[in-house]
Design a protein around this motif. Structure first.
Motif, PDB file in Angstrom:
ATOM      1  N   MET A   1     -22.180   9.215  -7.455  1.00 33.56           N
ATOM      2  CA  MET A   1     -21.136  10.098  -6.945  1.00 33.56           C
ATOM      3  C   MET A   1     -19.835   9.314  -6.852  1.00 33.56           C
ATOM      4  O   MET A   1     -19.807   8.173  -6.402  1.00 33.56           O
ATOM      5  N   ALA A   2     -18.769   9.931  -7.277  1.00 30.85           N
ATOM      6  CA  ALA A   2     -17.454   9.300  -7.218  1.00 30.85           C
ATOM      7  C   ALA A   2     -17.004   9.147  -5.772  1.00 30.85           C
ATOM      8  O   ALA A   2     -17.378   9.942  -4.901  1.00 30.85           O
ATOM      9  N   LEU A   3     -16.209   8.126  -5.513  1.00 32.62           N
ATOM     10  CA  LEU A   3     -15.627   7.919  -4.189  1.00 32.62           C
ATOM     11  C   LEU A   3     -14.195   8.438  -4.201  1.00 32.62           C
ATOM     12  O   LEU A   3     -13.538   8.436  -5.235  1.00 32.62           O
ATOM     13  N   ILE A   4     -13.723   8.864  -3.057  1.00 31.19           N
ATOM     14  CA  ILE A   4     -12.336   9.280  -2.912  1.00 31.19           C
ATOM     15  C   ILE A   4     -11.654   8.226  -2.057  1.00 31.19           C
ATOM     16  O   ILE A   4     -12.094   7.939  -0.940  1.00 31.19           O
ATOM     17  N   ASN A   5     -10.595   7.639  -2.608  1.00 30.18           N
ATOM     18  CA  ASN A   5      -9.890   6.574  -1.909  1.00 30.18           C
ATOM     19  C   ASN A   5      -8.455   7.005  -1.614  1.00 30.18           C
ATOM     20  O   ASN A   5      -7.683   7.245  -2.543  1.00 30.18           O
ATOM     21  N   PRO A   6      -8.092   7.124  -0.336  1.00 27.52           N
ATOM     22  CA  PRO A   6      -6.726   7.523   0.017  1.00 27.52           C
ATOM     23  C   PRO A   6      -5.713   6.493  -0.479  1.00 27.52           C
ATOM     24  O   PRO A   6      -5.955   5.297  -0.436  1.00 27.52           O
ATOM     25  N   TYR A   7      -4.561   6.985  -0.965  1.00 26.76           N
ATOM     26  CA  TYR A   7      -3.473   6.142  -1.436  1.00 26.76           C
ATOM     27  C   TYR A   7      -2.207   6.613  -0.737  1.00 26.76           C
ATOM     28  O   TYR A   7      -1.805   7.768  -0.887  1.00 26.76           O
ATOM     29  N   LEU A   8      -1.583   5.727   0.037  1.00 27.55           N
ATOM     30  CA  LEU A   8      -0.456   6.075   0.887  1.00 27.55           C
ATOM     31  C   LEU A   8       0.832   5.439   0.383  1.00 27.55           C
ATOM     32  O   LEU A   8       0.814   4.337  -0.161  1.00 27.55           O
ATOM     33  N   ASN A   9       1.959   6.116   0.598  1.00 24.73           N
ATOM     34  CA  ASN A   9       3.283   5.592   0.258  1.00 24.73           C
ATOM     35  C   ASN A   9       4.045   5.281   1.540  1.00 24.73           C
ATOM     36  O   ASN A   9       4.026   6.082   2.488  1.00 24.73           O
ATOM     37  N   TYR A  10       4.746   4.149   1.547  1.00 20.04           N
ATOM     38  CA  TYR A  10       5.528   3.725   2.711  1.00 20.04           C
ATOM     39  C   TYR A  10       6.949   3.399   2.285  1.00 20.04           C
ATOM     40  O   TYR A  10       7.221   3.132   1.126  1.00 20.04           O
ATOM     41  N   ASN A  11       7.843   3.375   3.274  1.00 22.49           N
ATOM     42  CA  ASN A  11       9.251   3.037   3.060  1.00 22.49           C
ATOM     43  C   ASN A  11       9.519   1.583   3.433  1.00 22.49           C
ATOM     44  O   ASN A  11      10.401   1.278   4.220  1.00 22.49           O
ATOM     45  N   LYS A  56       8.345  -6.569  -1.203  1.00 25.98           N
ATOM     46  CA  LYS A  56       7.679  -5.320  -0.828  1.00 25.98           C
ATOM     47  C   LYS A  56       6.400  -5.141  -1.642  1.00 25.98           C
ATOM     48  O   LYS A  56       6.191  -5.765  -2.670  1.00 25.98           O
ATOM     49  N   ILE A  57       5.546  -4.250  -1.158  1.00 29.70           N
ATOM     50  CA  ILE A  57       4.198  -4.094  -1.703  1.00 29.70           C
ATOM     51  C   ILE A  57       4.166  -3.117  -2.885  1.00 29.70           C
ATOM     52  O   ILE A  57       4.602  -1.970  -2.769  1.00 29.70           O
ATOM     53  N   MET A  58       3.621  -3.589  -3.999  1.00 32.69           N
ATOM     54  CA  MET A  58       3.339  -2.727  -5.155  1.00 32.69           C
ATOM     55  C   MET A  58       1.963  -2.088  -4.981  1.00 32.69           C
ATOM     56  O   MET A  58       1.766  -0.933  -5.296  1.00 32.69           O
ATOM     57  N   LEU A  59       1.002  -2.879  -4.478  1.00 27.18           N
ATOM     58  CA  LEU A  59      -0.347  -2.376  -4.204  1.00 27.18           C
ATOM     59  C   LEU A  59      -0.986  -3.249  -3.142  1.00 27.18           C
ATOM     60  O   LEU A  59      -0.958  -4.473  -3.237  1.00 27.18           O
ATOM     61  N   ILE A  60      -1.553  -2.604  -2.147  1.00 27.51           N
ATOM     62  CA  ILE A  60      -2.360  -3.290  -1.150  1.00 27.51           C
ATOM     63  C   ILE A  60      -3.636  -2.471  -0.993  1.00 27.51           C
ATOM     64  O   ILE A  60      -3.581  -1.236  -1.020  1.00 27.51           O
ATOM     65  N   ALA A  61      -4.767  -3.157  -0.893  1.00 33.52           N
ATOM     66  CA  ALA A  61      -6.063  -2.466  -0.839  1.00 33.52           C
ATOM     67  C   ALA A  61      -6.922  -3.074   0.254  1.00 33.52           C
ATOM     68  O   ALA A  61      -7.099  -4.292   0.303  1.00 33.52           O
ATOM     69  N   LEU A  62      -7.457  -2.217   1.128  1.00 25.79           N
ATOM     70  CA  LEU A  62      -8.336  -2.635   2.217  1.00 25.79           C
ATOM     71  C   LEU A  62      -9.660  -1.884   2.087  1.00 25.79           C
ATOM     72  O   LEU A  62      -9.701  -0.674   2.312  1.00 25.79           O
ATOM     73  N   PRO A  63     -10.738  -2.590   1.705  1.00 27.12           N
ATOM     74  CA  PRO A  63     -12.044  -1.928   1.663  1.00 27.12           C
ATOM     75  C   PRO A  63     -12.481  -1.515   3.068  1.00 27.12           C
ATOM     76  O   PRO A  63     -12.365  -2.284   4.021  1.00 27.12           O
ATOM     77  N   ILE A  64     -12.977  -0.279   3.172  1.00 28.36           N
ATOM     78  CA  ILE A  64     -13.516   0.255   4.425  1.00 28.36           C
ATOM     79  C   ILE A  64     -14.837   0.916   4.053  1.00 28.36           C
ATOM     80  O   ILE A  64     -14.836   1.992   3.459  1.00 28.36           O
ATOM     81  N   GLY A  65     -15.931   0.252   4.357  1.00 26.58           N
ATOM     82  CA  GLY A  65     -17.229   0.746   3.913  1.00 26.58           C
ATOM     83  C   GLY A  65     -17.262   0.738   2.398  1.00 26.58           C
ATOM     84  O   GLY A  65     -16.897  -0.235   1.753  1.00 26.58           O
ATOM     85  N   ASN A  67     -15.411   2.753   0.602  1.00 26.35           N
ATOM     86  CA  ASN A  67     -14.117   3.271   0.173  1.00 26.35           C
ATOM     87  C   ASN A  67     -13.056   2.177   0.241  1.00 26.35           C
ATOM     88  O   ASN A  67     -13.267   1.133   0.841  1.00 26.35           O
ATOM     89  N   ILE A  68     -11.920   2.473  -0.368  1.00 24.01           N
ATOM     90  CA  ILE A  68     -10.790   1.553  -0.319  1.00 24.01           C
ATOM     91  C   ILE A  68      -9.556   2.345   0.085  1.00 24.01           C
ATOM     92  O   ILE A  68      -9.212   3.347  -0.552  1.00 24.01           O
ATOM     93  N   LEU A  69      -8.883   1.890   1.147  1.00 26.25           N
ATOM     94  CA  LEU A  69      -7.612   2.460   1.568  1.00 26.25           C
ATOM     95  C   LEU A  69      -6.530   1.676   0.837  1.00 26.25           C
ATOM     96  O   LEU A  69      -6.507   0.446   0.909  1.00 26.25           O
ATOM     97  N   MET A  70      -5.661   2.385   0.094  1.00 20.91           N
ATOM     98  CA  MET A  70      -4.654   1.723  -0.727  1.00 20.91           C
ATOM     99  C   MET A  70      -3.267   2.268  -0.410  1.00 20.91           C
ATOM    100  O   MET A  70      -3.132   3.384   0.093  1.00 20.91           O
ATOM    101  N   ALA A  71      -2.247   1.447  -0.733  1.00 20.42           N
ATOM    102  CA  ALA A  71      -0.877   1.880  -0.468  1.00 20.42           C
ATOM    103  C   ALA A  71       0.115   1.052  -1.267  1.00 20.42           C
ATOM    104  O   ALA A  71      -0.237   0.038  -1.876  1.00 20.42           O
ATOM    105  N   ASN A  72       1.363   1.506  -1.205  1.00 18.29           N
ATOM    106  CA  ASN A  72       2.488   0.766  -1.764  1.00 18.29           C
ATOM    107  C   ASN A  72       3.755   1.115  -0.986  1.00 18.29           C
ATOM    108  O   ASN A  72       3.774   2.074  -0.215  1.00 18.29           O
ATOM    109  N   ASP A  73       4.787   0.302  -1.203  1.00 20.11           N
ATOM    110  CA  ASP A  73       6.127   0.617  -0.714  1.00 20.11           C
ATOM    111  C   ASP A  73       6.857   1.315  -1.849  1.00 20.11           C
ATOM    112  O   ASP A  73       6.808   0.867  -3.000  1.00 20.11           O
ATOM    113  N   VAL A  74       7.529   2.409  -1.557  1.00 18.62           N
ATOM    114  CA  VAL A  74       8.318   3.111  -2.563  1.00 18.62           C
ATOM    115  C   VAL A  74       9.656   2.379  -2.676  1.00 18.62           C
ATOM    116  O   VAL A  74      10.360   2.234  -1.669  1.00 18.62           O
ATOM    117  N   PRO A  75      10.012   1.901  -3.871  1.00 16.93           N
ATOM    118  CA  PRO A  75      11.305   1.227  -4.026  1.00 16.93           C
ATOM    119  C   PRO A  75      12.451   2.152  -3.614  1.00 16.93           C
ATOM    120  O   PRO A  75      12.398   3.362  -3.863  1.00 16.93           O
TER     121      PRO A  75
END
Length: 149
Positions: A1-11, A56-65, A67-75
């Motif tokens: 089964m595929a995993l769903i990993n949230p991807y967040l954008n920050y300023n 600033k962050i292009m990609l940051i990834a934190l495994p949680i169980g 899943n992976i919580l991922m994010a970046n800073d929007v230029p």
């Protein structure tokens, strides 16, 4: 089964947010790539990096169980993300009431609690809040449906 990993954008505060999330969830970052790393990989000049945005962050990834919580800073050149209008939520299904309390209490520090964690009308232990970075979370523990969505 595929995993769903949230991807967040920050300023510009993705790293600060993820250091905070790491303090609650534990673990180690699986990846941190800064905007300056893009230009150092000879990817061409299609994506020039302003000096004030190099760290600033292009990609940051934190495994949680699993899943992976991922994010970046929007230029800044791409405009700002209006975090307070983001109505998407990250839903956490805790494995115990204690874990639900730990995550709810940890992640909601400095944020706004919309629904205090307590027994819900539908029979689970549930709470909802917006953290201090503007991200909305739901924490749920249902002893009758452990592992189900």
């Amino acid at each position: 089964m595929a995993l769903i990993n949230p991807y967040l954008n920050y300023n510009g505060n993705a790293e600060e947010a993820f250091v905070f999330y790491k303090s609650v969830f534990g673990g180690e970052f699986a990846k941190i790539i800064r905007l300056k790393d893009i230009s150092s990989r000879n990817l061409g000049t299609e994506f020039p990096i302003a000096e004030n945005e190099a760290e600033k962050i292009m990609l940051i990834a934190l495994p949680i169980g699993k899943n992976i919580l991922m994010a970046n800073d929007v230029p800044e050149s791409m405009g700002r993300v209006n975090e307070n209008e983001n109505r998407s939520k990250i839903s956490i299904s805790a494995e115990s009431r204690e874990e639900a309390d730990k995550l709810f209490n940890g992640l909601s520090v400095g944020g706004n609690i919309e629904v205090p964690i307590s027994e819900s009308p539908w029979g689970s232990y549930f709470g909802m809040f917006r953290d201090k970075f503007g991200i909305e979370w739901m924490v749920d523990f249902d002893s009758n449906h452990i592992g189900e969505v």
